[in-house]
Each structure stands twice: as C-alpha cells, then as structure tokens.
Design a protein around this motif. Sequence first.
Motif, mmCIF file in Angstrom:
data_model
loop_
_atom_site.group_PDB
_atom_site.id
_atom_site.type_symbol
_atom_site.label_atom_id
_atom_site.label_comp_id
_atom_site.label_asym_id
_atom_site.label_seq_id
_atom_site.Cartn_x
_atom_site.Cartn_y
_atom_site.Cartn_z
ATOM 1 N N GLU A 60 -7.275 10.309 6.257
ATOM 2 C CA GLU A 60 -5.890 9.882 6.451
ATOM 3 C C GLU A 60 -5.683 8.392 6.111
ATOM 4 N N PHE A 61 -6.617 7.547 6.598
ATOM 5 C CA PHE A 61 -6.448 6.110 6.369
ATOM 6 C C PHE A 61 -6.433 5.786 4.877
ATOM 7 N N MET A 62 -7.250 6.502 4.119
ATOM 8 C CA MET A 62 -7.323 6.205 2.691
ATOM 9 C C MET A 62 -6.123 6.758 1.936
ATOM 10 N N GLN A 63 -5.569 7.872 2.425
ATOM 11 C CA GLN A 63 -4.313 8.361 1.835
ATOM 12 C C GLN A 63 -3.227 7.309 2.023
ATOM 13 N N GLU A 64 -3.261 6.689 3.215
ATOM 14 C CA GLU A 64 -2.278 5.653 3.523
ATOM 15 C C GLU A 64 -2.415 4.483 2.538
ATOM 16 N N LEU A 65 -3.690 4.119 2.244
ATOM 17 C CA LEU A 65 -3.927 3.032 1.275
ATOM 18 C C LEU A 65 -3.304 3.393 -0.073
ATOM 19 N N LEU A 66 -3.537 4.627 -0.526
ATOM 20 C CA LEU A 66 -2.998 5.050 -1.823
ATOM 21 C C LEU A 66 -1.466 5.048 -1.791
ATOM 22 N N ARG A 67 -0.915 5.551 -0.682
ATOM 23 C CA ARG A 67 0.562 5.591 -0.560
ATOM 24 C C ARG A 67 1.158 4.192 -0.586
ATOM 25 N N ASP A 68 0.437 3.244 0.079
ATOM 26 C CA ASP A 68 0.956 1.874 0.131
ATOM 27 C C ASP A 68 0.737 1.129 -1.190
ATOM 28 N N GLY A 69 -0.058 1.699 -2.075
ATOM 29 C CA GLY A 69 -0.312 1.046 -3.365
ATOM 30 C C GLY A 69 -1.511 0.110 -3.319
ATOM 31 N N GLY A 70 -2.467 0.383 -2.418
ATOM 32 C CA GLY A 70 -3.693 -0.418 -2.356
ATOM 33 C C GLY A 70 -3.772 -1.253 -1.089
ATOM 34 N N LEU A 71 -4.931 -1.889 -0.909
ATOM 35 C CA LEU A 71 -5.215 -2.612 0.339
ATOM 36 C C LEU A 71 -4.305 -3.815 0.568
ATOM 37 N N MET A 72 -4.047 -4.596 -0.483
ATOM 38 C CA MET A 72 -3.258 -5.813 -0.285
ATOM 39 C C MET A 72 -1.830 -5.459 0.147
ATOM 40 N N ALA A 73 -1.264 -4.432 -0.491
ATOM 41 C CA ALA A 73 0.085 -4.000 -0.125
ATOM 42 C C ALA A 73 0.081 -3.437 1.298
ATOM 43 N N HIS A 74 -1.010 -2.756 1.644
ATOM 44 C CA HIS A 74 -1.143 -2.179 2.986
ATOM 45 C C HIS A 74 -1.152 -3.291 4.040
ATOM 46 N N ILE A 75 -1.916 -4.349 3.749
ATOM 47 C CA ILE A 75 -1.998 -5.473 4.692
ATOM 48 C C ILE A 75 -0.648 -6.175 4.821
ATOM 49 N N ALA A 76 0.001 -6.369 3.665
ATOM 50 C CA ALA A 76 1.317 -7.026 3.679
ATOM 51 C C ALA A 76 2.270 -6.222 4.559
ATOM 52 N N LYS A 77 2.204 -4.899 4.434
ATOM 53 C CA LYS A 77 3.091 -4.033 5.212
ATOM 54 C C LYS A 77 2.791 -4.179 6.708
ATOM 55 N N LYS A 78 1.482 -4.194 7.032
ATOM 56 C CA LYS A 78 1.087 -4.304 8.443
ATOM 57 C C LYS A 78 1.504 -5.651 9.029
ATOM 58 N N GLN A 79 1.344 -6.692 8.199
ATOM 59 C CA GLN A 79 1.640 -8.032 8.720
ATOM 60 C C GLN A 79 3.134 -8.260 8.921
ATOM 61 N N SER A 80 3.942 -7.563 8.105
ATOM 62 C CA SER A 80 5.391 -7.755 8.259
ATOM 63 C C SER A 80 5.942 -6.796 9.316
ATOM 64 N N ALA A 81 5.100 -5.826 9.735
ATOM 65 C CA ALA A 81 5.575 -4.829 10.716
ATOM 66 C C ALA A 81 5.662 -5.456 12.110
#
Lengths: 420, 164
Positions: free
Chosen positions: B143-164
């Motif tokens: 699941e976590f890795m699907q989330e990475l792919l959906r977010d467009g990679g790790l950096m985008a994932h982190i950006a999303k988490k940090q702005s959340a």
Amino acid sequence: MGMNITEKILAAHSGLDKVEPGQIINAKVDIALGNDITAPIAISEFKKAGADKVWDKGKVALVPDHFSPNKDIASAEQCKILRDFARQQDLEHYFELGEMGVEHALLPEQGIVGPGDVVIGADSHTCTYGALGAFSTGVGSTDLAAAMITGEVWFKVPEAILFNYTGKLGNWVDGKDLILYTIGQVGVDGALYKSMEFTGPIISGLGMDDRLTMANMAIEAGGKNGIIVPDEVTKAYVEGRFKRTPIYYTSDSDANYCEKIEIDCTNIRPQIAFPHLPSNTRPVDEATSVVIDQVVIGSCTNGRMDDLRKAAQLMKGKKVAPYLRCIVIPATQHIYRQAMKEGLLDIFVEAGAAVSTPTCGPCLGGHMGILAKGERALATTNRNFVGRMGSPESEVYLAGPTVAAATAIKGRIACPEEVA
Amino acid sequence: MKFTGRVWKFGADIDTDAIIPARRLNTSDPKELAKYCMEDADPEFINKISAGDIILADKNFGCGSSREHAPIAIKEAKISCIIAKSFARIFYRNSFNMGLPIFESADAYDAIAEGAEVEVDADAGVVRDLASGKEFKVAPIPEFMQELLRDGGLMAHIAKKQSA
Ligand code: SF4
C-alpha cells in the motif's frame, strides 16, 4: 520470539518496541552519505523541493571520491556541486581532495559511523559499516534528498539469513575469500531484499579490515545489509575513534531468521570470481592459466592497511611481470601515510607498481586504469560486470590482496604460495 | 494506470553498469543519460525503441550500483514500465521513489516473446499479451508504495505530507 540485531536497530530508530519482517517503517537516520555521482542529483532534488537547510549539518557526509581528482570538465562540475553545497550548508563532513578517501573506508576510519547507527548512503556499498554493528544500506539519490530534508528514510524490514562460519581458515584465506565463497554459494540474488548476518568462530577471529571487506560485498548477493554483532574487536576499533556514543546491539538467541547457512571454512581456498558476475567463483588453483594485463589493489573492498600489508609482504624484493600494469590505490589519506611510514609504498614502487592517490578510479571504470578491448584485469574490487573497468569487451577477475600480489608478479593468476 | 507497448526482452542479472555504464556518469542530465540507455546490454537499444515500449527481464533486474541514473535513463528513454521476474532492491526502491512503474511477474517473462504487444493493467494487477489474449498476474504492490506511485514519487509524497 526475540529480535536479531538488524531488527533491534531498526525498531530503536523508528520509536517501536518491536518490528517484523515485511513491516514498512520510517527510521531516523544517523548519517546520510552521498558522492560525486549520486549527490548532485540529490542536491538538485533538495533544491527543487524548495528546501533551505539540511535537517542536521553534522549528519550529512559528502565525499567526492569517484571521479576525483577531477578526471574531466564534466566531473569537475559534479564535484563543484558538492563543494558549493557543503560550503553553503556548512556541512561538518565534507572531504576535499587531500582529505578525501574512498567513502566506505573513510567514514569508519574517521569515526563518523559506528555501532548501533542507521546509516544510508546513495552508494550501494554503504552496507560496509555493518561490520561495526550498524544498520547500513545503499539507497538512491532521491532517498538521500528526502533524508537531507526530513532526517528519515522509509524501509521495509528485511528477513534475515544467518551465516555461521566454522572450521579452520587455510593459509592465505581472508575476509575477501570468505565473502566471495559465500556469494558463489548463494548467487548474486541469494540474499535479495534480505539482511545477511555473519557469525561464528571464524568471524570472531577476523580483524576489522577483513570484516569491513565482508560486509562491503553483502550487496553483491543482493543483500539489504550485511552485519556483524559487535565484540571485543569492534570495541577496540571504535574506542577513541567514534565521535558519538556507540550502542552495542546483539541478536537474541531465539531471534528469527528465514534461513541459517553453515559454512565450514576448512577447505576453502583463495577465491577468484570470473567474469562477469561476483558469484562466478572458483578456487584460485583452477585459474592459474589466465594471463592478466592489469592488477588493481585498492577500493572500498580491499584498499585498507591490512590489505596493503598482505600485498606488500608478497611483493617485497620482487618485480611486477613484464607488460603487466599494477596499480595500488590506498583507500584513504591516513592509509596512504601509514603505508608510507611502514615502507609499503616503497616496496610497491620498487616492484614496478604505480601508486595512486586515494580514488575509486578504475574500480568503476572511471579513470586511472581503464581497460582496452580484449584486456583482462585482476582486481581486489567488488564487481566484475561487463564493462565495469573499461571496454565492454574487457574482463575483470575479482580476488583478495594476496592473490592480486602474486598475480602481479607472475603475469597470470597465481596462488599466493607460488611467490611466498 | 495502464501501459501499452512493445516488449524488449533481457536476460537475468542485468546490472546497472549494463543499463548505464559508469563512463557515462560524469553527468546527471537525463537527456544525455538516455542516449546510452542499456548500452552495454544492447548497443542498438536506444535506436530500436519507441515511446511507451516495455522492458521485460528475467530475475534480479538492476543489480549492482545505487545509481539513480539507471532508472532515470530508462524513464527518459520513454520506456513506460518494466516487468521482471524480480528486481534488485536498490533499483526497486529507486523506481518507486522516482515514479517509474515496475512490476514483478515470472509467468509473463516465461510466456511473452520479444516484440509482442502487451498491456499492463496496474489496477487489476495483470499483464496481457494482446495477440494471444493471455493474462499473467503481477505481484501485489504494498500500500505504501502504491501511495508513492500515486503521489508521483518520494519527493512529491514528502511535500504532500509536509503541507498536510
Ligand atoms: S571503490 Fe568502487 S565500489 Fe567502492 S565506492 Fe568506489 S566505485 Fe564504488
């Protein structure tokens, strides 16, 4: 069920009492490493993300070791990216040429990594520091960028294989032979995604340099990390050197392993990995007809003091074979000086070898010893893939430092006892 | 996510030196790297492929170094995804971190021929050989890795988490 050392370190770094194989965790990072190939991409990602400061300027290490001293304009630009970033971020662990050594020899030597750490490096041989009882693994540049911002990294907790080394070590057999033999047994994906824990009386008897050599090549079996539970040898190495407080983790006696592999070392001979895979191993005795054009003694696998001492012992007073190039590369400046003090560099030069300043150089086919089409090298490095040291039509044979020294003298792959 | 393209087959243990040799690593410019994609495995590769094509490989694809230049070269060469029996671990995590889709399927490798047109249906978890209609399962992605792919990679994932 207890935990093994890898699980304990990962649990402690992710604020959990217990972790299990397959679990995805976010771990706090003690040191994050990059080099002149991987850090430029990480730095560019770091900037693209709008980040301003690294999470901790004492925990990011940058080592321009692959193509430096800069081999061309393009690599000079890569190294400059590291230098500018290190200066701007005021990084504590940036190593300029002159202090620089091959990263995986340098970080343990300088006491930057140590027991109980979680270390990530944007370089696959970051697994080397497992020899100190750290969880240490290679990642990509994007992971490095993310860690430089957040101080954390995601992991899937690996299953672990326990390798138990028993019996008696034969003459001229060292850590390199043990790890080559092991990779030959399990294959280049034999430990894929897994932790490789090395244990047993033979491991207890190895010095730190041999242990670092073994952990260094865990990745060559596909392993996520290679690790040795700290003991007196570890403590003696770390004390007075490691800059933080070491935490000595052990593996519980009822720890979980997906497999236990027994290796009786009694009949293991010095090993050669034939082209083009590190798992393609045979005893040296079956390789003595292979004529060699170049011998390389160095790299993060075998460029340490013990390696140079072993090679010099065999080369003393002898000459490198005609038409063979022998290149010796001490892995760090400290090793270079120590080898100078002990007279080892004299022995090499006297024998007709070229001694280089510390660099990765030919190990990855960068510079300082590239092979022409049809040429064969025997190297103490860790990879012999197609084209690894130059032309895609050249060949690399892997071995330890004593076989390398014997080969340099004989002009063909040779057993250490032939020149001893 | 669906990908359709022609398949290029490679053997076992394709290492990162074969994907992009170290002599090409004095730059990290994706366009420059893409020119040499798979060079030491197949020097003609980059001239043969078209955008959207798929790499189909045997076990342990991407073993060796941690260089992200390898997935970058493949992505920039416009390969849409990779199917392999298994992937080396750093290559595996790099691909998710960068948003390059990869799939594990031993059956697909054994059954599909070089040059075949295939469709990968990531949501259904299958690879289809379009000529024969045969379907092959791919290993489920955590699941976590699907989330990475959906977010467009790790950096985008982190950006999303940090702005959340
Ligand atoms: S010496 Fe070789 S294996 Fe070690 S870090 Fe340098 S290039 Fe990589």
